[in-house]
Scaffold this active site. Structure first.
Site, PDB file in Angstrom:
ATOM      1  N   TYR A   1      -3.654 -15.697 -11.579  1.00 39.36           N
ATOM      2  CA  TYR A   1      -3.587 -14.539 -10.668  1.00 39.36           C
ATOM      3  C   TYR A   1      -3.992 -14.904  -9.244  1.00 39.36           C
ATOM      4  O   TYR A   1      -3.593 -14.225  -8.306  1.00 39.36           O
ATOM      5  CB  TYR A   1      -4.395 -13.345 -11.206  1.00 39.36           C
ATOM      6  CG  TYR A   1      -5.811 -13.625 -11.664  1.00 39.36           C
ATOM      7  CD1 TYR A   1      -6.821 -13.892 -10.750  1.00 39.36           C
ATOM      8  CD2 TYR A   1      -6.129 -13.600 -13.016  1.00 39.36           C
ATOM      9  CE1 TYR A   1      -8.114 -14.140 -11.175  1.00 39.36           C
ATOM     10  CE2 TYR A   1      -7.420 -13.840 -13.448  1.00 39.36           C
ATOM     11  CZ  TYR A   1      -8.405 -14.111 -12.534  1.00 39.36           C
ATOM     12  OH  TYR A   1      -9.684 -14.362 -12.952  1.00 39.36           O
TER      13      TYR A   1
ATOM     14  N   GLU B   1       4.195   2.391  15.027  1.00 41.17           N
ATOM     15  CA  GLU B   1       3.781   1.614  13.848  1.00 41.17           C
ATOM     16  C   GLU B   1       4.273   0.165  13.910  1.00 41.17           C
ATOM     17  O   GLU B   1       3.706  -0.715  13.267  1.00 41.17           O
ATOM     18  CB  GLU B   1       4.316   2.265  12.569  1.00 41.17           C
ATOM     19  CG  GLU B   1       3.692   3.601  12.248  1.00 41.17           C
ATOM     20  CD  GLU B   1       4.085   4.080  10.868  1.00 41.17           C
ATOM     21  OE1 GLU B   1       5.215   4.570  10.712  1.00 41.17           O
ATOM     22  OE2 GLU B   1       3.252   3.964   9.941  1.00 41.17           O
TER      23      GLU B   1
ATOM     24  N   LYS C   1      -0.273   2.893   0.972  1.00 43.27           N
ATOM     25  CA  LYS C   1      -0.372   2.731   2.421  1.00 43.27           C
ATOM     26  C   LYS C   1      -1.624   3.415   2.964  1.00 43.27           C
ATOM     27  O   LYS C   1      -1.798   3.570   4.177  1.00 43.27           O
ATOM     28  CB  LYS C   1       0.899   3.265   3.089  1.00 43.27           C
ATOM     29  CG  LYS C   1       1.127   2.723   4.491  1.00 43.27           C
ATOM     30  CD  LYS C   1       2.456   3.177   5.075  1.00 43.27           C
ATOM     31  CE  LYS C   1       2.511   2.927   6.572  1.00 43.27           C
ATOM     32  NZ  LYS C   1       3.748   3.417   7.178  1.00 43.27           N
TER      33      LYS C   1
ATOM     34  N   VAL D   1       7.919   1.521   2.736  1.00 39.73           N
ATOM     35  CA  VAL D   1       7.116   0.951   1.652  1.00 39.73           C
ATOM     36  C   VAL D   1       8.014   0.576   0.472  1.00 39.73           C
ATOM     37  O   VAL D   1       7.718  -0.369  -0.268  1.00 39.73           O
ATOM     38  CB  VAL D   1       5.998   1.930   1.205  1.00 39.73           C
ATOM     39  CG1 VAL D   1       4.975   2.125   2.307  1.00 39.73           C
ATOM     40  CG2 VAL D   1       6.554   3.264   0.741  1.00 39.73           C
ATOM     41  N   GLU D   2       9.113   1.295   0.311  1.00 37.94           N
ATOM     42  CA  GLU D   2      10.047   0.993  -0.784  1.00 37.94           C
ATOM     43  C   GLU D   2      10.570  -0.450  -0.660  1.00 37.94           C
ATOM     44  O   GLU D   2      10.652  -1.176  -1.655  1.00 37.94           O
ATOM     45  CB  GLU D   2      11.251   1.955  -0.744  1.00 37.94           C
ATOM     46  CG  GLU D   2      10.976   3.350  -1.253  1.00 37.94           C
ATOM     47  CD  GLU D   2      10.411   4.304  -0.205  1.00 37.94           C
ATOM     48  OE1 GLU D   2       9.925   3.835   0.852  1.00 37.94           O
ATOM     49  OE2 GLU D   2      10.434   5.518  -0.452  1.00 37.94           O
TER      50      GLU D   2
END
Ligand SMILES: Nc1nc2c(c(=O)[nH]1)N=C([C@H](O)[C@@H](O)CO)CN2
Length: 117
Positions: free
Chosen positions: A53, A21, A98, A72-73
């Site tokens: 935005y 990855e 993800k 991802v955290e």
């Protein structure tokens, strides 16, 4: 509380715990909700009074594209800190998806909420 939101912001990045990855780029998809009192923007009809935005998307996408994390955290936490520190936002909720990282799952990731302390 009013909310300005971004839905489905897709950005490619390097993310994952496995060696393979770290050598590829993968898409993540972000849903972002941000507290913002819209009264002044609605009253004046002027973008200077609004939480823009587009600016949030540009800043977040740029950071994500340049980043390299395992979890991802970690990425989710860092995105929330950028939004709270650099924009007039006191509360943010972020869903980081993800995508199809896990065979058989439509999506995986985290949903976090953070506030300015
Ligand atoms: N809580 C988490 N679990 C897992 C993560 C993660 O970032 N947070 N990541 C992986 C792998 O990178 C996976 O996405 C690819 O197989 C597994 N579990």
């Amino acid at each position: 509380m009013d909310i300005v939101f971004v839905q489905g912001l897709k950005v490619d990045t390097v993310i994952g715990i496995y060696d393979w990855e770290k050598k590829i780029r993968q898409d993540i998809v972000l849903d972002i909700e941000m507290s913002s009192d819209i009264a002044a923007a609605a009253e004046t009809d002027h973008i200077d009074q609004a939480l823009n935005y587009k600016n949030v998307c540009k800043r977040v996408a740029s950071f994500v594209r340049e980043s390299k994390f395992e979890l991802v955290e970690t990425l989710a936490e860092r995105i929330c800190q950028i939004i709270l520190n650099e924009f007039n936002v006191h509360w943010v909720k972020l869903k980081l998806n993800k995508g199809e990282a896990i065979t058989g799952a439509e999506g995986v990731g985290v949903i976090i909420e953070r506030s300015k302390s």
